[in-house]
Write an enzyme that holds these catalytic residues in place. Sequence first.
Site, short mmCIF file in Angstrom:
data_model
loop_
_atom_site.label_atom_id
_atom_site.label_comp_id
_atom_site.label_asym_id
_atom_site.label_seq_id
_atom_site.Cartn_x
_atom_site.Cartn_y
_atom_site.Cartn_z
N GLU A 270 -16.65 14.34 -17.05
CA GLU A 270 -17.38 15.36 -16.95
C GLU A 270 -18.14 15.70 -18.26
O GLU A 270 -19.08 16.50 -18.37
CB GLU A 270 -16.52 16.54 -16.22
N HIS A 291 -0.53 -6.12 -10.70
CA HIS A 291 -0.72 -7.05 -9.50
C HIS A 291 -1.88 -6.76 -8.57
O HIS A 291 -2.01 -7.29 -7.46
CB HIS A 291 0.70 -6.77 -8.73
N LYS A 405 -24.15 19.60 -4.61
CA LYS A 405 -23.87 21.07 -3.91
C LYS A 405 -25.17 21.64 -3.57
O LYS A 405 -25.20 22.02 -2.34
CB LYS A 405 -23.27 22.12 -5.09
O1 PA5 Z 1 -14.34 21.57 -14.84
C1 PA5 Z 1 -14.99 22.39 -13.99
O2 PA5 Z 1 -15.86 22.95 -14.68
C2 PA5 Z 1 -15.11 22.24 -12.56
O3 PA5 Z 1 -14.45 20.94 -12.06
C3 PA5 Z 1 -14.82 23.37 -11.99
O4 PA5 Z 1 -13.43 23.72 -12.29
C4 PA5 Z 1 -14.69 23.13 -10.39
O5 PA5 Z 1 -16.09 22.79 -9.76
C5 PA5 Z 1 -14.20 24.28 -9.60
O6 PA5 Z 1 -15.20 25.35 -10.01
P1 PA5 Z 1 -14.60 27.15 -9.62
O7 PA5 Z 1 -13.46 27.23 -10.61
O8 PA5 Z 1 -15.80 27.85 -10.02
O9 PA5 Z 1 -14.41 26.90 -8.09
#
Ligand code: PA5
Length: 419
Positions: A270, A291, A405
């Site tokens: 990310e 394996h 989303k």
């Molecule tokens: O690292 C991040 O920012 C994301 O993985 C969020 O943690 C994830 O999308 C969850 O978002 P939220 O905490 O607003 O529910």
Amino acid sequence: MIDFKCSLGDAVKTTDFEAKLAEARNYVARAQQDDFGGWVDLPVKYDKDEFARIKQAAKQINADSDYLVCIGIGGSYLGHRAVIEALGGERNRTKILYAGNSLSPRAVEKVIADLGDKDFSINVISKSGTTTEPAVAFRIFKEKLIAKYGEAEAAKRIYATTDANKGALHDEAVAKGYTSFVVPDNIGGRYSVLTGVGLLAIAAAGIDIDALMDGAEEERASLISDGGKAAEYAAVRNILLEQNYDIEILANFEPQFTQFNEWWKQLFGESEGKDGKGIYPASVIDSTDLHSMGQYIQEGRRNLFETFVEIAADYDAVKVPTLEEDLDGLKYLEGKEMDYICKTANAATREAHLAGGVPILEVVMPDLDERSLGALIYFFEMSCALSGFLLGVNPFNQPGVEAYKNRMFELLGKPGYEK
Ligand code: PA5
């Protein structure tokens, strides 16, 4: 302290290593000053009052709950699950169950079945409070909690970790009087395991969160002036990428690290996968995956490198038994520690893969305990930030996560998302 070393093989040119390293070292201050760089000083600046409240809440959960259902997705659950499982799981009465990290009805049914009629509490973790996966799961498990305990007692068993001031979950927590913890504004989800996001579940699992923070603090001390070994790791990764090694496999000989690998993949994936750039983060657990994936790593496309996470300390727990006969041909291993065999397999794997053209990086933690794990988390967070800056991306945003989303909301008919 975390150590880093590497054997890159003859095919890799390292002539610009010093320049890359110098550039990486400069980025420590940039990370620290970034609006989302709150994790840099977190180990020396965390909210002690909230930390004490987290321990108190964990104590309460241990007193009244057989299960803690942790509801969250991505950065809101991967970190604490990684820590708890890496350290061998829960150490006391309360077992942790996870929900809201998928949209699978079967996964929800499984958690409901696991709960049975046992006592439970919920830790719902969401910065925005509107992420679909945890929001749906929270509704379902809140309904179960209210059905079991009634409104007033259920409210006492809900722990909300969310934004300090705004959002659907924040507003509900205030309205219903849930015990609340904060997802700091200056720390993104994937850098947040050592905040209220991760610490409540970790403490409820009976893990020493003081030692975890101490390990992170020690590691920060060794990296904060010039990035130390984390800058070296970041520089080497970027040199490899420039020479078309664009897949990194995190390799681990400890199955307890399966979830840690998932946390690491989110952290790097990310942070770096944007603007058409990035190293694709993959993972294996060896020797299991030798394996299955071993063939590809040894002889497949030569565009990958491996980073081994190793534990320096010996673990003298299990030995190969001695027998009269030698029907299985294992006489040469009799009396040997399994840890010795495992470490030897690790060394052999590194040698074989290097000979097969896979550059080998090693990240070595002193031991498998809270302190070392806190240090390892901080090491990877710092490496990831420096590496992202070297790559020329913002390692703290995730604009691409919105795409699915928006389309999903459109298809589900969420108001405001009509085509
Ligand atoms: O690292 C991040 O920012 C994301 O993985 C969020 O943690 C994830 O999308 C969850 O978002 P939220 O905490 O607003 O529910």
